[in-house]
Write a protein that holds these residues in place. Structure first.
Motif, PDB file in Angstrom:
ATOM      1  N   ALA A  77       0.812  -1.220   0.000  1.00 54.04           N
ATOM      2  CA  ALA A  77       0.000   0.000   0.000  1.00 54.04           C
ATOM      3  C   ALA A  77       0.847   1.272   0.000  1.00 54.04           C
ATOM      4  O   ALA A  77       0.465   2.275  -0.607  1.00 54.04           O
ATOM      5  CB  ALA A  77      -0.947   0.002   1.198  1.00 54.04           C
ATOM      6  N   LEU A  78       1.963   1.237   0.703  1.00 51.71           N
ATOM      7  CA  LEU A  78       2.803   2.432   0.835  1.00 51.71           C
ATOM      8  C   LEU A  78       3.974   2.456  -0.137  1.00 51.71           C
ATOM      9  O   LEU A  78       4.727   3.431  -0.166  1.00 51.71           O
ATOM     10  CB  LEU A  78       3.319   2.542   2.278  1.00 51.71           C
ATOM     11  CG  LEU A  78       2.256   2.633   3.366  1.00 51.71           C
ATOM     12  CD1 LEU A  78       2.904   2.566   4.743  1.00 51.71           C
ATOM     13  CD2 LEU A  78       1.423   3.891   3.201  1.00 51.71           C
ATOM     14  N   GLY A  79       4.143   1.386  -0.892  1.00 53.01           N
ATOM     15  CA  GLY A  79       5.248   1.320  -1.837  1.00 53.01           C
ATOM     16  C   GLY A  79       6.601   1.409  -1.156  1.00 53.01           C
ATOM     17  O   GLY A  79       7.494   2.120  -1.613  1.00 53.01           O
ATOM     18  N   LEU A  80       6.764   0.651  -0.064  1.00 53.46           N
ATOM     19  CA  LEU A  80       7.989   0.733   0.726  1.00 53.46           C
ATOM     20  C   LEU A  80       9.190   0.077   0.053  1.00 53.46           C
ATOM     21  O   LEU A  80      10.333   0.396   0.374  1.00 53.46           O
ATOM     22  CB  LEU A  80       7.766   0.108   2.114  1.00 53.46           C
ATOM     23  CG  LEU A  80       6.711   0.795   2.979  1.00 53.46           C
ATOM     24  CD1 LEU A  80       6.468  -0.013   4.244  1.00 53.46           C
ATOM     25  CD2 LEU A  80       7.115   2.211   3.299  1.00 53.46           C
ATOM     26  N   GLY A  81       8.946  -0.846  -0.846  1.00 56.32           N
ATOM     27  CA  GLY A  81      10.043  -1.505  -1.540  1.00 56.32           C
ATOM     28  C   GLY A  81      10.854  -2.449  -0.670  1.00 56.32           C
ATOM     29  O   GLY A  81      12.050  -2.656  -0.910  1.00 56.32           O
ATOM     30  N   LEU A  82      10.221  -3.055   0.330  1.00 57.94           N
ATOM     31  CA  LEU A  82      10.933  -3.975   1.209  1.00 57.94           C
ATOM     32  C   LEU A  82      11.208  -5.288   0.503  1.00 57.94           C
ATOM     33  O   LEU A  82      10.368  -5.805  -0.236  1.00 57.94           O
ATOM     34  CB  LEU A  82      10.120  -4.237   2.480  1.00 57.94           C
ATOM     35  CG  LEU A  82       9.738  -3.015   3.309  1.00 57.94           C
ATOM     36  CD1 LEU A  82       8.872  -3.448   4.499  1.00 57.94           C
ATOM     37  CD2 LEU A  82      10.962  -2.264   3.776  1.00 57.94           C
ATOM     38  N   ARG A  83      12.373  -5.833   0.739  1.00 61.20           N
ATOM     39  CA  ARG A  83      12.752  -7.124   0.170  1.00 61.20           C
ATOM     40  C   ARG A  83      12.185  -8.250   1.038  1.00 61.20           C
ATOM     41  O   ARG A  83      12.222  -8.154   2.272  1.00 61.20           O
ATOM     42  CB  ARG A  83      14.263  -7.246   0.100  1.00 61.20           C
ATOM     43  CG  ARG A  83      14.879  -6.260  -0.849  1.00 61.20           C
ATOM     44  CD  ARG A  83      16.378  -6.451  -0.886  1.00 61.20           C
ATOM     45  NE  ARG A  83      16.960  -5.508  -1.824  1.00 61.20           N
ATOM     46  CZ  ARG A  83      18.111  -4.890  -1.618  1.00 61.20           C
ATOM     47  NH1 ARG A  83      18.814  -5.133  -0.524  1.00 61.20           N
ATOM     48  NH2 ARG A  83      18.567  -4.047  -2.518  1.00 61.20           N
ATOM     49  N   PRO A  84      11.703  -9.316   0.411  1.00 64.65           N
ATOM     50  CA  PRO A  84      11.154 -10.435   1.188  1.00 64.65           C
ATOM     51  C   PRO A  84      12.125 -10.977   2.233  1.00 64.65           C
ATOM     52  O   PRO A  84      11.725 -11.267   3.365  1.00 64.65           O
ATOM     53  CB  PRO A  84      10.830 -11.489   0.121  1.00 64.65           C
ATOM     54  CG  PRO A  84      10.562 -10.674  -1.106  1.00 64.65           C
ATOM     55  CD  PRO A  84      11.519  -9.513  -1.032  1.00 64.65           C
TER      56      PRO A  84
END
Length: 140
Positions: free
Chosen positions: A66-73
């Motif tokens: 939703a926030l487009g944080l770009g966190l890696r799995p």
């Protein structure tokens, strides 16, 4: 999104999810038995930590999208592993009590019974662990 801007959002997601998991998702049985010695306590705590970690995972996955944080799995997995493992240790209760006694906070720990100083120190320790977990989630 870069680390500096993602970190506050990730910490907020972990913190809110932790409160929901601890106070709404956790069963009464888990809350009453998780610190007991032996298999009964460990089973209750394992169930609680499983639902706690799942709640935080859902918050991170939804928030990331939703926030487009770009966190890696793999970073999210590392953050959840740290949060879950530290939550397990903290919720056994004796580790926080021992640290409180060793640092001169033993009287504060006893203040107001289990929902007084003991609960406040428990929560402060969880917050610190979640701050570290959030850092793992946003690292490059």
């Amino acid at each position: 999104m870069n680390r500096r801007t993602a970190y506050p959002a990730v910490y907020a997601l972990l913190r809110v999810a932790a409160d929901v998991a601890d106070h709404w998702v956790q069963s009464d049985h888990q809350a009453q038995h998780k610190a007991k010695p032996g298999p009964e306590g460990h089973r209750a705590l394992a169930g609680h930590v499983a639902s706690y970690t799942a709640t935080q995972a859902a918050a991170l996955l939804i928030g990331n999208r939703a926030l487009g944080l770009g966190l890696r799995p793999r970073n999210m997995a590392a953050a959840l592993a740290l949060s879950g493992a530290t939550h397990y240790l903290i919720d056994r209760r004796w580790p926080v009590r021992k640290v409180a006694e060793a640092t001169g906070k033993g009287n504060f720990y006893q203040l107001g019974g289990p929902l007084g100083g003991a609960y406040l120190l428990d929560q402060a320790t969880h917050h610190a662990a979640e701050a570290c977990a959030a850092f793992l989630a946003v690292r490059d």
